[in-house]
Write an enzyme that holds these catalytic residues in place. Structure first.
Site, PDB file in Angstrom:
ATOM      1  N   HIS A 278       0.833  -1.205   0.000  1.00  0.00           N
ATOM      2  CA  HIS A 278       0.000   0.000   0.000  1.00  0.00           C
ATOM      3  C   HIS A 278       0.870   1.258   0.000  1.00  0.00           C
ATOM      4  O   HIS A 278       0.642   2.189  -0.778  1.00  0.00           O
ATOM      5  CB  HIS A 278      -0.912  -0.013   1.236  1.00  0.00           C
ATOM      6  CG  HIS A 278      -1.689   1.249   1.435  1.00  0.00           C
ATOM      7  ND1 HIS A 278      -3.002   1.384   1.040  1.00  0.00           N
ATOM      8  CD2 HIS A 278      -1.338   2.444   1.990  1.00  0.00           C
ATOM      9  CE1 HIS A 278      -3.421   2.595   1.338  1.00  0.00           C
ATOM     10  NE2 HIS A 278      -2.425   3.257   1.926  1.00  0.00           N
ATOM     11  N   GLU A 279       1.885   1.284   0.858  1.00  0.00           N
ATOM     12  CA  GLU A 279       2.767   2.452   0.937  1.00  0.00           C
ATOM     13  C   GLU A 279       3.589   2.627  -0.339  1.00  0.00           C
ATOM     14  O   GLU A 279       3.866   3.745  -0.768  1.00  0.00           O
ATOM     15  CB  GLU A 279       3.691   2.342   2.158  1.00  0.00           C
ATOM     16  CG  GLU A 279       2.968   2.356   3.497  1.00  0.00           C
ATOM     17  CD  GLU A 279       2.063   3.568   3.667  1.00  0.00           C
ATOM     18  OE1 GLU A 279       2.401   4.660   3.155  1.00  0.00           O
ATOM     19  OE2 GLU A 279       1.008   3.422   4.302  1.00  0.00           O
ATOM     20  N   HIS A 282       1.903   4.638  -3.056  1.00  0.00           N
ATOM     21  CA  HIS A 282       2.008   6.101  -2.974  1.00  0.00           C
ATOM     22  C   HIS A 282       3.261   6.598  -3.704  1.00  0.00           C
ATOM     23  O   HIS A 282       3.251   7.654  -4.322  1.00  0.00           O
ATOM     24  CB  HIS A 282       2.050   6.552  -1.507  1.00  0.00           C
ATOM     25  CG  HIS A 282       0.756   6.358  -0.786  1.00  0.00           C
ATOM     26  ND1 HIS A 282      -0.431   6.896  -1.217  1.00  0.00           N
ATOM     27  CD2 HIS A 282       0.460   5.674   0.358  1.00  0.00           C
ATOM     28  CE1 HIS A 282      -1.397   6.563  -0.381  1.00  0.00           C
ATOM     29  NE2 HIS A 282      -0.879   5.818   0.575  1.00  0.00           N
ATOM     30  N   GLU A 358      -5.854   6.922  -1.414  1.00  0.00           N
ATOM     31  CA  GLU A 358      -5.785   5.753  -0.530  1.00  0.00           C
ATOM     32  C   GLU A 358      -6.514   4.554  -1.130  1.00  0.00           C
ATOM     33  O   GLU A 358      -6.075   3.402  -0.973  1.00  0.00           O
ATOM     34  CB  GLU A 358      -6.381   6.104   0.846  1.00  0.00           C
ATOM     35  CG  GLU A 358      -5.604   7.157   1.622  1.00  0.00           C
ATOM     36  CD  GLU A 358      -4.192   6.732   1.959  1.00  0.00           C
ATOM     37  OE1 GLU A 358      -3.955   5.517   2.079  1.00  0.00           O
ATOM     38  OE2 GLU A 358      -3.324   7.609   2.095  1.00  0.00           O
TER      39      GLU A 358
END
Length: 429
Positions: A278-279, A282, A358
């Protein structure tokens, strides 16, 4: 006039607070829609009765505190102007020192001190609340130390910004907002670059991930995503909180992916890999740079509106505020009041942009790990650790939430899992 404005300000604050108290405790419904009951997004499936009760109670109080503290800041700046405190701060600065830049420093120390004292009760209540619900593990001395550290860091940055801002106001009464914005571009980039290596370490200890096997797996994922990462950092947060978190920060060579040690202690490797994916999203989707550009665009519009509103308010209420001109340092509380209000008004839009990013990051994590179950259990654990409402009230989501709700995140993963099983069945037949 000053008394009338003050009375209206207090009444508006009380009505604002009463509305949100009524909304959060009597009107808003955080129960799950029927179609989600019994699914993995239903908190009754992964929280016990006490945890369910505490999450609802804690969330309501925390949200109310936000909706009380934000307009209280506006009320504080309003009364600093109406009571002549801003004028007194400037008078004291002129008596204390002769040089203009030092007068700004003295004025700002008085304003910052009174602001700090005024907002300290809200900060303490927030700390005490999280401590009471066993989310914070931080002792009072450590909390107070961070509050004082915040004060001095904010004071130093604000002094630089205010000195430049009021110099520009005196040089160009009409276009100061544009010149201020142009200077804010390199300043924002510089601060974003500086944050992870200078400011963040003042609060916590950062070090390379100790679990080398896990780090190797994370770096292998980073390599697949074409991310030039040599280290994953962990930060010692267990002395301060039981909550879980991971984030990406910084730009260029200072960009970092960071895991809280609470996350490492409470989640499995599969769950941590999902969070890391997930990170990484970004970074891959350049959300940091998108956020910088978005922030600069909002600040351009904000400074323009602030300039217009300050001119109008000084002309109409300058006598009541004891502010003779926009370029006079006594107008600083008015500037801060307007900026804070504009930030609150624009928060639904900035939150919507953040929620979109997100959601994109969640989908990226699903596709990279192919492990929706790890994602579901991760979000369930995040809800438990932070006593978060799975389905918060609409206005809370509208004004506060920069992430999708846990209901949205878990149900998205469930839908992905369902579709994947359907595809496998079709292929098998």
């Amino acid at each position: 006039m000053a008394r009338k404005i003050g009375l209206y300000g207090v009444l508006a604050y009380l009505l604002f607070g009463l509305f949100f108290y009524w909304y959060l405790f009597y009107f808003a419904d955080s129960s799950l829609p029927f179609e989600y009951q019994g699914t993995q997004a239903d908190p009754a499936t992964f929280l016990n009765k006490r945890e369910l009760f505490l999450s609802e109670e804690y969330s309501r109080i925390r949200y109310l505190l936000y909706f009380l503290s934000t307009p209280f800041e506006w009320l504080f700046y309003l009364f600093v102007l109406l009571l002549g405190m801003s004028k007194a701060f400037k008078d004291w600065s002129e008596v204390t020192v002769k040089k203009k830049w030092l007068q700004t420093a003295v004025y700002l120390i008085w304003l910052s001190f009174f602001s700090f004292v005024a907002m300290l009760p809200f900060s303490y209540i927030s700390y005490h609340l999280s401590k009471s619900y066993h989310i914070s593990t931080q002792n009072f001395a450590s909390w107070l130390k961070e509050e004082l550290l915040d004060f001095w860091i904010n004071y130093g940055i604000t002094f630089i910004l205010v000195s430049v801002l009021y110099w520009l106001m005196k040089k160009s009464a009409k276009r100061w907002w544009l010149y201020a914005w142009l200077l804010s571009v390199p300043f924002t980039l510089f601060m974003t670059f500086l944050q992870p290596v200078v400011i963040d370490p003042l609060y916590n200890d950062f070090y390379p991930l100790k679990n080398k096997e896990l780090e190797a797996e994370i770096l292998e994922m980073a390599q697949r995503a074409d991310i030039p990462a040599d280290h994953v950092f962990e930060v010692n947060m267990s002395e301060k909180t039981n909550a879980l978190n991971a984030y990406v920060t910084g730009i260029g060579s200072n960009a970092r992916i960071v895991l809280w040690d609470t996350t490492l202690n409470k989640l499995t490797d599969e769950q941590i890999l999902f969070i890391m994916a997930h990170e990484m999203a970004h970074y891959v989707e350049k959300h940091i740079y998108v956020n910088i550009v978005t922030s600069l665009l909002f600040s351009l519009a904000g400074l323009y509106l602030t300039a217009k509103l300050m001119n109008w308010m000084v002309i109409r209420y300058g006598k009541a505020f004891k502010v003779p001109a926009v370029s006079d340092l006594r107008s600083l509380p008015l500037f801060l009041l307007i900026i804070s209000m504009l930030m609150f008004v624009s928060s639904p839009l900035t939150n919507m942009i953040s929620r979109y990013q997100e959601t994109r990051a969640d989908r990226y994590a699903i596709e990279m790990t192919q492990d929706s179950e790890a994602g579901i259990t991760t979000f369930q654990e995040l809800s438990r650790a932070g006593l978060s409402q799975v389905n918060p009230p609409y206005l809370v989501k509208f004004f506060i939430y920069g992430h999708p709700t846990m209901l949205e995140r878990i149900s998205t993963l469930e839908e992905y899992e369902h579709n994947q099983m359907k595809t496998e069945d079709n292929e098998g037949s």
